[in-house]
Motif scaffolding. Structure first.
Motif, short mmCIF file in Angstrom:
data_model
loop_
_atom_site.label_atom_id
_atom_site.label_comp_id
_atom_site.label_asym_id
_atom_site.label_seq_id
_atom_site.Cartn_x
_atom_site.Cartn_y
_atom_site.Cartn_z
N HIS A 160 4.19 -1.95 14.47
CA HIS A 160 3.18 -1.94 13.75
C HIS A 160 2.71 -3.56 13.59
N LEU A 161 1.31 -3.73 14.33
CA LEU A 161 0.75 -4.85 14.47
C LEU A 161 -0.25 -5.07 13.45
N PHE A 162 -1.15 -4.05 13.15
CA PHE A 162 -2.41 -4.61 12.05
C PHE A 162 -3.00 -3.21 11.68
N TRP A 197 3.00 5.97 8.45
CA TRP A 197 3.00 5.18 9.62
C TRP A 197 4.27 4.44 9.72
N GLY A 198 4.79 3.90 8.46
CA GLY A 198 5.99 3.03 8.74
C GLY A 198 7.27 3.63 7.66
N CYS A 250 0.71 -1.13 -0.26
CA CYS A 250 -0.01 0.04 -0.11
C CYS A 250 0.93 1.12 0.05
N HIS A 251 0.58 2.11 -0.90
CA HIS A 251 1.39 3.13 -1.26
C HIS A 251 0.86 4.70 -0.71
N CYS A 252 -0.43 4.29 0.13
CA CYS A 252 -1.02 5.57 0.36
C CYS A 252 -0.43 6.44 1.34
N VAL A 253 -0.57 7.68 1.74
CA VAL A 253 0.08 8.60 2.35
C VAL A 253 -0.12 8.16 3.79
N MET A 254 -0.97 7.72 4.47
CA MET A 254 -1.06 7.27 5.80
C MET A 254 -0.35 6.10 5.88
N CYS A 255 -0.32 4.98 4.97
CA CYS A 255 0.73 3.96 5.49
C CYS A 255 2.15 4.35 5.33
N ARG A 256 2.70 5.30 4.34
CA ARG A 256 3.98 5.75 4.19
C ARG A 256 4.30 6.36 5.29
#
Length: 142
Positions: A80-82, A38-39, A30-36
């Motif tokens: 990060h778990l889920f 987040w991690g 996932c390349h969305c801004v939130m995922c990027r």
């Protein structure tokens, strides 16, 4: 879901554990801004479905990242778990939580239109834009 019989993973400090009864054998990015954010990069994850058992729940923090999803993390070590879809209780779990697994196939990428130009994966995958993801998976308001 096709895949493994189960996957068992733990956070860095081993205070939390996640057991997925029926995960897929596919890994997606996932390349969305939130995922990027987040991690620090794309989220490489496995769809673990709804049959997930969590241990050490007193150490699990939750972040309500949207109206339809929340993100879980270990309050002790920060792992990060889920990513969990609230309405259907579906768990998307970082692939690294389960260690090295050569049996998994990297086969799809979502929010490909949000991916920054500074990285690319060499794998041939199914790619979906953000609009395509929402059209296919977004709650319908029922």
């Amino acid at each position: 879901m096709e895949g493994n019989t189960h996957l068992d993973g733990a956070c860095l400090c081993r205070q939390t554990r996640l057991i997925a009864a029926q995960p897929t054998d596919k890994v997606g990015a996932c390349h969305c801004v939130m995922c990027r954010r987040w991690g620090g990069g794309p989220l490489l994850a496995i769809d673990c479905g709804t049959e997930v058992t969590l241990e050490g729940e007193e150490h699990i923090g939750l972040f309500d990242s949207s109206e339809w999803a929340e993100r879980g993390f270990c309050k002790n070590c920060g792992t990060h778990l889920f990513y969990r879809l609230k309405g259907i209780n579906q768990y998307i779990v970082p692939a690294g939580l389960f260690g090295d697994r050569d049996s998994h196939e990297f086969d799809h990428q979502v929010f490909i239109d949000h991916k920054p130009a500074y990285y690319d994966f060499a794998n041939q995958t199914e790619n979906m834009t953000g609009a395509e993801v929402f059209a296919k998976y977004a709650p319908t308001g029922e």
